[in-house]
Design a protein around this motif. Sequence first.
Motif, mmCIF file in Angstrom:
data_model
loop_
_atom_site.group_PDB
_atom_site.id
_atom_site.type_symbol
_atom_site.label_atom_id
_atom_site.label_comp_id
_atom_site.label_asym_id
_atom_site.label_seq_id
_atom_site.Cartn_x
_atom_site.Cartn_y
_atom_site.Cartn_z
ATOM 1 N N ALA A 91 0.832 -1.204 0.000
ATOM 2 C CA ALA A 91 0.000 0.000 0.000
ATOM 3 C C ALA A 91 0.867 1.255 0.000
ATOM 4 O O ALA A 91 0.573 2.232 -0.697
ATOM 5 C CB ALA A 91 -0.930 -0.006 1.206
ATOM 6 N N ALA A 92 1.947 1.236 0.766
ATOM 7 C CA ALA A 92 2.828 2.400 0.840
ATOM 8 C C ALA A 92 3.504 2.678 -0.501
ATOM 9 O O ALA A 92 3.558 3.819 -0.972
ATOM 10 C CB ALA A 92 3.877 2.193 1.935
ATOM 11 N N VAL A 93 4.036 1.622 -1.129
ATOM 12 C CA VAL A 93 4.718 1.805 -2.408
ATOM 13 C C VAL A 93 3.725 2.214 -3.490
ATOM 14 O O VAL A 93 4.044 3.026 -4.368
ATOM 15 C CB VAL A 93 5.486 0.529 -2.812
ATOM 16 N N ALA A 94 2.501 1.689 -3.418
ATOM 17 C CA ALA A 94 1.475 2.095 -4.374
ATOM 18 C C ALA A 94 1.174 3.588 -4.248
ATOM 19 O O ALA A 94 0.972 4.286 -5.255
ATOM 20 C CB ALA A 94 0.203 1.280 -4.172
ATOM 21 N N GLU A 95 1.148 4.103 -3.025
ATOM 22 C CA GLU A 95 0.943 5.544 -2.814
ATOM 23 C C GLU A 95 2.088 6.341 -3.431
ATOM 24 O O GLU A 95 1.876 7.370 -4.085
ATOM 25 C CB GLU A 95 0.838 5.853 -1.322
ATOM 26 N N MET A 96 3.306 5.867 -3.229
ATOM 27 C CA MET A 96 4.466 6.564 -3.787
ATOM 28 C C MET A 96 4.449 6.520 -5.314
ATOM 29 O O MET A 96 4.704 7.534 -5.981
ATOM 30 C CB MET A 96 5.755 5.946 -3.246
ATOM 31 N N ASP A 97 4.154 5.339 -5.865
ATOM 32 C CA ASP A 97 4.094 5.205 -7.323
ATOM 33 C C ASP A 97 3.080 6.174 -7.922
ATOM 34 O O ASP A 97 3.348 6.862 -8.908
ATOM 35 C CB ASP A 97 3.688 3.769 -7.697
ATOM 36 N N ALA A 98 1.889 6.214 -7.306
ATOM 37 C CA ALA A 98 0.819 7.061 -7.828
ATOM 38 C C ALA A 98 1.185 8.541 -7.732
ATOM 39 O O ALA A 98 0.905 9.326 -8.649
ATOM 40 C CB ALA A 98 -0.477 6.783 -7.071
ATOM 41 N N ALA A 99 1.799 8.936 -6.620
ATOM 42 C CA ALA A 99 2.189 10.339 -6.449
ATOM 43 C C ALA A 99 3.242 10.749 -7.479
ATOM 44 O O ALA A 99 3.198 11.847 -8.039
ATOM 45 C CB ALA A 99 2.715 10.565 -5.033
ATOM 46 N N LEU A 100 4.186 9.858 -7.747
ATOM 47 C CA LEU A 100 5.216 10.156 -8.747
ATOM 48 C C LEU A 100 4.614 10.228 -10.147
ATOM 49 O O LEU A 100 4.919 11.141 -10.919
ATOM 50 C CB LEU A 100 6.303 9.078 -8.704
ATOM 51 N N ARG A 101 3.779 9.264 -10.473
ATOM 52 C CA ARG A 101 3.212 9.214 -11.821
ATOM 53 C C ARG A 101 2.343 10.439 -12.108
ATOM 54 O O ARG A 101 2.371 10.996 -13.205
ATOM 55 C CB ARG A 101 2.404 7.940 -12.014
ATOM 56 N N SER A 102 1.562 10.866 -11.122
ATOM 57 C CA SER A 102 0.649 11.992 -11.321
ATOM 58 C C SER A 102 1.375 13.337 -11.319
ATOM 59 O O SER A 102 0.810 14.344 -11.739
ATOM 60 C CB SER A 102 -0.408 11.995 -10.218
ATOM 61 N N GLY A 103 2.595 13.344 -10.798
ATOM 62 C CA GLY A 103 3.311 14.608 -10.680
ATOM 63 C C GLY A 103 2.995 15.341 -9.393
ATOM 64 O O GLY A 103 3.413 16.488 -9.218
ATOM 65 N N ALA A 104 2.252 14.691 -8.497
ATOM 66 C CA ALA A 104 1.945 15.329 -7.205
ATOM 67 C C ALA A 104 3.235 15.684 -6.475
ATOM 68 O O ALA A 104 3.308 16.689 -5.758
ATOM 69 C CB ALA A 104 1.079 14.406 -6.347
ATOM 70 N N VAL A 105 4.256 14.849 -6.626
ATOM 71 C CA VAL A 105 5.602 15.171 -6.139
ATOM 72 C C VAL A 105 6.577 14.880 -7.277
ATOM 73 O O VAL A 105 6.392 13.924 -8.029
ATOM 74 C CB VAL A 105 5.986 14.347 -4.889
ATOM 75 N N PRO A 106 7.625 15.690 -7.440
ATOM 76 C CA PRO A 106 8.578 15.453 -8.526
ATOM 77 C C PRO A 106 9.509 14.283 -8.257
ATOM 78 O O PRO A 106 9.974 13.609 -9.174
ATOM 79 C CB PRO A 106 9.356 16.769 -8.612
ATOM 80 N N ASN A 107 9.791 14.045 -6.980
ATOM 81 C CA ASN A 107 10.624 12.921 -6.558
ATOM 82 C C ASN A 107 10.303 12.655 -5.089
ATOM 83 O O ASN A 107 9.489 13.352 -4.482
ATOM 84 C CB ASN A 107 12.115 13.210 -6.765
ATOM 85 N N LEU A 108 10.961 11.653 -4.518
ATOM 86 C CA LEU A 108 10.625 11.239 -3.149
ATOM 87 C C LEU A 108 11.558 11.831 -2.094
ATOM 88 O O LEU A 108 11.375 11.567 -0.912
ATOM 89 C CB LEU A 108 10.667 9.706 -3.057
ATOM 90 N N ARG A 109 12.510 12.646 -2.495
ATOM 91 C CA ARG A 109 13.504 13.122 -1.547
ATOM 92 C C ARG A 109 12.870 13.881 -0.381
ATOM 93 O O ARG A 109 13.107 13.565 0.793
ATOM 94 C CB ARG A 109 14.533 14.007 -2.258
#
Length: 251
Positions: A91-109
């Motif tokens: 679930a956590a990685v899915a949230e990160m994947d979705a945020a990156l793909r949508s552009g909600a965040v540019p990266n995870l740093r």
Amino acid sequence: MGAALVGRPHAVVCGITAVRLLGFPGGEPENPAEPVHLLLPPRLTRAQPRGIRLHFTELGPDEQVDLAGIPVTSPARTLADLVLAAPHREAAVAEMDAALRSGAVPNLRAAREAAAGRRGFRPTQDWWPLADGRAETGLETRLRLMLVDAGLTPPQLQWPVRDASGQSIARLDLAWPEHRLDVEADAYITTSSAEAFHLERLRGNLLAALRWTVLRFSALDVAWYPEGIVAAVERVLAGPAVRDQEELQAS
């Protein structure tokens, strides 16, 4: 929303409420009875008013944004909150994947920095490098993580395949181009049309003509038959010579 902020000058919208305001992808449908989530400094009252869920912590200097006059946790901080609250790694990685793909965040740093040192961060430390913004669905993420755990990390995601003329005929969820293996995450859609069925069949035929092996797995496969998925992928990756020898021994 505005009423929840009245009389709370230090409040910042957070949690699922921030997710909705910031336009994060995915998540559960909005519930009319869902409380407004607000973040307050720890020194303030702990009383929980009806219809409002209060959280108490200090925000960093870059962990708050102004959204049309509404103070909201920043996208990075909001993603950090989602990851720390996730029930499990998938679930956590899915949230990160979705945020990156949508552009909600540019990266995870920044999100990882916002999570570091907080309660629950330690178990997530190895999850952050697993994120990949090319994943298009949560099912793709779960399928990819299952294969990663089995030592079968897909070399490519959303791999384009073209015919001899250079025309694009498919984009593959998880691909091993060297082995011409395509693993697809099949989401069950009840409204699938005859046209969609035709296009999917045409796509499969074109890939077969180019000697691609296509393996399709649903959410039920991922939940109930993970060993079967791994075995199927391993068998294709073993190569024709190994498969032919196995079939000869079995006959």
